[in-house]
Write a protein that holds these residues in place. Sequence first.
Motif, PDB file in Angstrom:
ATOM      1  N   THR A  30      39.052  14.035 -35.553  1.00 41.66           N
ATOM      2  CA  THR A  30      38.506  13.544 -34.295  1.00 41.66           C
ATOM      3  C   THR A  30      38.488  12.018 -34.241  1.00 41.66           C
ATOM      4  O   THR A  30      38.870  11.409 -33.232  1.00 41.66           O
ATOM      5  CB  THR A  30      37.083  14.102 -34.086  1.00 41.66           C
ATOM      6  N   LYS A  40      40.971   9.584 -31.768  1.00 42.59           N
ATOM      7  CA  LYS A  40      40.499   8.531 -30.878  1.00 42.59           C
ATOM      8  C   LYS A  40      41.152   7.193 -31.235  1.00 42.59           C
ATOM      9  O   LYS A  40      41.490   6.390 -30.357  1.00 42.59           O
ATOM     10  CB  LYS A  40      38.979   8.423 -30.992  1.00 42.59           C
ATOM     11  N   TYR A  75      38.780  10.430 -20.903  1.00 39.82           N
ATOM     12  CA  TYR A  75      37.616  11.291 -20.993  1.00 39.82           C
ATOM     13  C   TYR A  75      36.905  11.112 -22.332  1.00 39.82           C
ATOM     14  O   TYR A  75      37.538  10.855 -23.358  1.00 39.82           O
ATOM     15  CB  TYR A  75      38.022  12.761 -20.848  1.00 39.82           C
ATOM     16  N   THR A  76      35.609  11.290 -22.319  1.00 42.51           N
ATOM     17  CA  THR A  76      34.850  11.338 -23.571  1.00 42.51           C
ATOM     18  C   THR A  76      35.018  12.727 -24.179  1.00 42.51           C
ATOM     19  O   THR A  76      35.500  13.665 -23.531  1.00 42.51           O
ATOM     20  CB  THR A  76      33.360  11.075 -23.331  1.00 42.51           C
ATOM     21  N   TRP A  77      34.586  12.873 -25.437  1.00 45.87           N
ATOM     22  CA  TRP A  77      34.648  14.196 -26.067  1.00 45.87           C
ATOM     23  C   TRP A  77      33.831  15.209 -25.260  1.00 45.87           C
ATOM     24  O   TRP A  77      34.268  16.339 -25.051  1.00 45.87           O
ATOM     25  CB  TRP A  77      34.113  14.113 -27.512  1.00 45.87           C
ATOM     26  N   LYS A  78      32.650  14.809 -24.812  1.00 45.66           N
ATOM     27  CA  LYS A  78      31.794  15.715 -24.049  1.00 45.66           C
ATOM     28  C   LYS A  78      32.464  16.133 -22.747  1.00 45.66           C
ATOM     29  O   LYS A  78      32.405  17.299 -22.346  1.00 45.66           O
ATOM     30  CB  LYS A  78      30.456  15.033 -23.763  1.00 45.66           C
ATOM     31  N   GLN A  79      33.121  15.197 -22.079  1.00 45.31           N
ATOM     32  CA  GLN A  79      33.796  15.517 -20.824  1.00 45.31           C
ATOM     33  C   GLN A  79      34.963  16.472 -21.041  1.00 45.31           C
ATOM     34  O   GLN A  79      35.194  17.392 -20.247  1.00 45.31           O
ATOM     35  CB  GLN A  79      34.276  14.224 -20.159  1.00 45.31           C
ATOM     36  N   ASN A  83      44.475  11.031 -23.249  1.00 44.12           N
ATOM     37  CA  ASN A  83      43.568  12.007 -23.835  1.00 44.12           C
ATOM     38  C   ASN A  83      44.247  12.933 -24.843  1.00 44.12           C
ATOM     39  O   ASN A  83      43.579  13.735 -25.486  1.00 44.12           O
ATOM     40  CB  ASN A  83      42.943  12.867 -22.724  1.00 44.12           C
ATOM     41  N   THR A  87      43.138  12.530 -28.500  1.00 39.29           N
ATOM     42  CA  THR A  87      41.749  12.939 -28.660  1.00 39.29           C
ATOM     43  C   THR A  87      41.630  14.460 -28.714  1.00 39.29           C
ATOM     44  O   THR A  87      40.939  15.009 -29.583  1.00 39.29           O
ATOM     45  CB  THR A  87      40.891  12.387 -27.508  1.00 39.29           C
ATOM     46  N   PRO A 133      35.898   8.825 -13.490  1.00 38.78           N
ATOM     47  CA  PRO A 133      35.512   9.681 -14.612  1.00 38.78           C
ATOM     48  C   PRO A 133      34.569  10.783 -14.151  1.00 38.78           C
ATOM     49  O   PRO A 133      33.898  10.669 -13.129  1.00 38.78           O
ATOM     50  CB  PRO A 133      34.819   8.690 -15.574  1.00 38.78           C
TER      51      PRO A 133
END
Length: 433
Positions: free
Chosen positions: A66, A70, A222-226, A367, A370, A431
Amino acid sequence: MKVKGLRWWIIGLIGLATVINYIDRSAINIMWPYIYKEFGIADADNKNGLAFITTFFMIAYAIGQTVTGKMMDAIGTRLGMVVSIVGWSISIALHALARSLAAFSVFRFLLGFTEAGNWPGATKSNAEWFPARQRAIAQGIFGAGASLGSVVAAPFIAAVYLAFGWRVTFASIAVLGFLWVIPWLLINKATPDKHPWITEKEKKYILDADNTIKPSLNEPVYTWKQLLRFRKTWGILLARLFVDPVWWLFVTWLPTFLKEQFQFDIKQVGAFAWLPYLFAAIGGLLGGFYSSWRIRKGIDVVKARKEAITIGSSIMLLALGLTAYYLPTLKENINLAIGLIAATLFGFQFLINNIQTLPADYFNGKNVGTVAGMGGTTAVVGVLIVTWMVPVITKVSYTPFFVLAAFLVPAAWLCIIFISSTKKVPVIQQPLP
């Protein structure tokens, strides 16, 4: 200077990095059955010892997938791959200094974290340098590197070990990674849109409408959560959770299995253990060619990937089922045992390269690394669980070993087949909230 087919040079170097990656990580698994007594470990505890140090490797590998995914999106694959391979070369060299199980565990942790970068880096580079219709072929080439690394590792490591001992073996294979950096930096000067050596024809081919990683200022990161809000992300993550442990069962435990089941010495391990990985390399290439051939025939990209995954899963399930059923009698037929293991790994590589290509099929360029890294992390979680189980379930027989692997395959297949849509995740201007 212009170089025709520059993308094939790039993926060739990534394939070579993967060969080195697997030589480095396989060394301890090949030598362990013959060196564990130097660390005061009893015969009855040798599998627990290997599981212990493997756990440190895999935890770091999970974190590294992970984090380095990134990193690849942040600094690019050119520098990201250099950071990874220099890091793991230093880490494998440190193994030569180990004097205890604790030291091995620390060095395995460092190795796992740095080696993890090879996979999101390769997936992102593949998406940068290949249009969708060729992506599975490219993935198959670098995936074949994993198998070829294991093909080379067994006889090479056995020979160096017998000639110079295990410490020199670790030190010598560390040199390979440092040598790889030289051609990588010379050839991979920039991405295809800016590379000074690329021909206009190849640039146009790579950056056509089918290539989904073309840079755009409008693409959100995007973030990991998104990313976890998409069902496609979960399909990829869960498939890796279930199927990757099957590969690692053999990468980690095949030399120990051959020693305990067939009483092999390290010369015999070197003579036999490479063959299943040769078939795995062939499977990886054929899996990539199959889905690419189907795409050229007009089949939807993701549908073609799913077809390849179904074929590979079927081959794996048949081979594992036969091995589990006939294992008590296979002691009399080593060739058949090796053949069934070879079929299992052939099927695995046939499907895994298509699974690893899905992040580039589903998501936008910023992305891809990621999502690939997140998939690698969940894969490691599955591998850790299975690694802890092996010393327990193999105390009496290795039959549960193969039964477990056979159950994991259809679980992974179901995760991929029932991803809801074949459409790419859309690019949005803002986002996710």
